[in-house]
Design an enzyme around this catalytic site. Structure first.
Site, PDB file in Angstrom:
ATOM      1  N   PRO A   2      79.308  69.778  66.646  1.00 31.91           N
ATOM      2  CA  PRO A   2      78.628  69.686  65.348  1.00 31.91           C
ATOM      3  C   PRO A   2      77.388  68.801  65.423  1.00 31.91           C
ATOM      4  O   PRO A   2      77.469  67.638  65.809  1.00 31.91           O
ATOM      5  CB  PRO A   2      79.683  69.079  64.433  1.00 31.91           C
ATOM      6  CG  PRO A   2      80.598  68.338  65.351  1.00 31.91           C
ATOM      7  CD  PRO A   2      80.625  69.120  66.623  1.00 31.91           C
ATOM      8  N   GLU A   3      76.267  69.397  65.067  1.00 30.01           N
ATOM      9  CA  GLU A   3      75.025  68.642  64.966  1.00 30.01           C
ATOM     10  C   GLU A   3      74.487  68.848  63.555  1.00 30.01           C
ATOM     11  O   GLU A   3      75.218  69.288  62.672  1.00 30.01           O
ATOM     12  CB  GLU A   3      74.054  69.092  66.059  1.00 30.01           C
ATOM     13  CG  GLU A   3      74.628  68.838  67.459  1.00 30.01           C
ATOM     14  CD  GLU A   3      73.687  69.219  68.590  1.00 30.01           C
ATOM     15  OE1 GLU A   3      72.462  69.282  68.349  1.00 30.01           O
ATOM     16  OE2 GLU A   3      74.169  69.445  69.715  1.00 30.01           O
ATOM     17  N   LYS A  60      74.367  63.289  61.465  1.00 30.08           N
ATOM     18  CA  LYS A  60      75.623  64.008  61.692  1.00 30.08           C
ATOM     19  C   LYS A  60      76.759  63.438  60.849  1.00 30.08           C
ATOM     20  O   LYS A  60      77.933  63.687  61.125  1.00 30.08           O
ATOM     21  CB  LYS A  60      76.011  63.914  63.172  1.00 30.08           C
ATOM     22  CG  LYS A  60      74.939  64.422  64.134  1.00 30.08           C
ATOM     23  CD  LYS A  60      75.371  64.186  65.573  1.00 30.08           C
ATOM     24  CE  LYS A  60      74.249  64.488  66.547  1.00 30.08           C
ATOM     25  NZ  LYS A  60      74.654  64.237  67.954  1.00 30.08           N
TER      26      LYS A  60
END
Length: 444
Positions: A2-3, A60
């Site tokens: 996840p970015e 993030k």
């Protein structure tokens, strides 16, 4: 992983489907590695009856604003993800949950049921995420330590160029630094550098203003496109390096060009050497380094070739013992010889009343005295030859000559052989007079 695009997709899903609804029930996992600084029971009690007002994100990190603090905050880590039952939120490999999986899954860290029956869950398979309760998330770490958000707080070209001009580190390492710019992770950094045709190891401060402007443009374009499709990688443009960056070396290509992998910023980095080249001083150093590597390789090959060719009849070289070991062994031998000599001298002194004995003849078949051997060492062959020559010259006058006590037994054997006699002469009968004195002198 996840970015920014994945976390933004989760934020938008919460904003669209959960804002304005009341929390009826929550279940918090008993996992102190992920649930940070609060017990599961206290966490559940804090959320009960609260209404979701908004969903926020920076970099993030995401947090859900309630009608009163504290607020649940989510640091996604390597595999954190938000799922809403019955609603497609986002798709990315390491956090995908199948429709046939149990709900909530065993990886759920926070499960929430809203008053209208809608349910959502924050999951983390790898347990690198952090879930906290914070009164003001933006005022405390990790959010307070983040740089400007790459999507929400874009820099101007001048700001970006001036910031890079102060950083003497590799450009990829700088992009991964969340205190410099927040939201860009490993795959995004590789993508924007490929699109901008910049080598991952290019020093940031060495980049021209034109290169900085191109890179900033690519950052904005990649983020906007990824967010537009909800971080669904299947909808990313086909000419993105993203689709091949996880393939094996030798099988990774983009637009027909080979992808190679290096370590940059502590992470495995995919790039295309044909398009992403070092510039300025780094380019010259890279060429020199490459040339030196080739020369060293050729020298090593030549050396190995010479070593492998051993001339016919010549034995391979055997490594000799060190000089220290050799000298030590020689010293030991000489010491032993000296000890033997001393022992012999002592025994003779005892038998002769403590006095050194005069030279004596050796019985047949015995060795020479050790002292005499040391004195004649290195001259033995010459002494023999000269003695033999003298004996031959005086042979007629000394056929029945008297002996001398110090004559050498070995010399007598040589003389006997040359004269052709059948047996050895009696002890002390070989040579006399002048010849005996000459032999004694030579032996000394």
């Amino acid at each position: 992983m996840p970015e920014l695009p994945e976390v933004e997709a989760a934020r938008r899903a919460i904003e669209e489907h959960c804002v304005g609804k009341k929390i009826a029930k929550s279940v918090v996992a008993d996992d102190s590695k992920v649930i940070d600084g609060v017990s599961p029971r206290d966490f559940e009690a804090t959320l009960a009856g609260k209404t979701i007002v908004a969903a926020h994100r920076k970099g993030k990190n995401m947090w859900v604003q309630l009608d009163s603090p504290p607020f649940p905050s989510f640091q996604f880590g390597m595999a954190g993800a938000i799922y809403i039952k019955g609603i497609a939120v986002t798709k990315y490999k390491r956090s995908a949950v199948k429709d046939t999986d149990e709900w909530p899954t065993k990886y759920s860290k926070l499960f929430v049921e809203l008053d209208d029956g809608l349910e959502f869950s924050f999951t983390d398979k790898r347990r690198f995420a952090k879930v906290r309760l914070l009164d003001n998330p933006v005022s405390v770490p990790p959010i307070s330590e983040l740089g400007p958000d790459a999507l929400l707080e874009p820099m101007t070209v001048d700001e970006f160029y001036n910031s890079l001009n102060k950083k003497k580190i590799g450009i990829k390492a700088l992009l991964l630094d969340q205190s410099f710019i927040s939201g860009i992770g490993n795959w995004m950094a590789d993508e924007v550098l490929y699109q901008a045709r910049i080598h991952p190891l290019q020093i940031a401060s060495s980049m021209s203003k034109e290169s900085c402007a191109t890179l900033l443009k690519c950052i904005n374009e990649v983020i906007e496109k990824a967010v537009e499709v909800g971080a669904d990688s299947s909808q990313f443009p086909s000419n993105w390096i993203f689709h091949s960056r996880e393939k094996k070396l030798g099988k990774a290509f983009v637009d027909g060009k080979k992808i190679e992998f290096i370590t940059a910023g502590g992470r495995t980095s995919a790039y295309v050497p044909e398009l992403q080249k070092l510039t300025g001083n780094q380019a010259a150093k890279a060429v020199g380094k490459s040339s030196n590597s080739v020369d060293e390789s050729e020298n090593e090959e030549a050396t190995d070739s010479r070593k492998s060719k051993v001339p016919r009849g010549r034995k391979p070289t055997v490594k000799k013992p060190s000089s220290n070991r050799k000298s030590k062994g020689s010293d030991d031998e000489s010491n032993n010889d000296e000890d033997d000599d001393n022992d012999d001298d002592k025994s003779l002194k005892k038998t002769r009343g403590g006095k050194n004995p005069p030279p004596r003849s050796k019985p047949k078949g015995t060795k020479e005295n050790d002292d005499q051997k040391k004195k004649t060492k290195g001259r033995k062959t010459t002494a023999k030859r000269k003695t033999e020559e003298t004996d031959d010259e005086d042979d007629a006058g000394n056929a029945s000559g008297s002996g001398d006590d110090n004559d050498n037994e070995e010399d007598q054997k040589v003389m006997d052989k040359k004269r052709g006699k059948a047996g050895a002469l009696s002890k002390g009968k070989v040579g006399s007079g002048q010849n005996g004195k000459q032999r004694k002198k030579m032996a000394k």
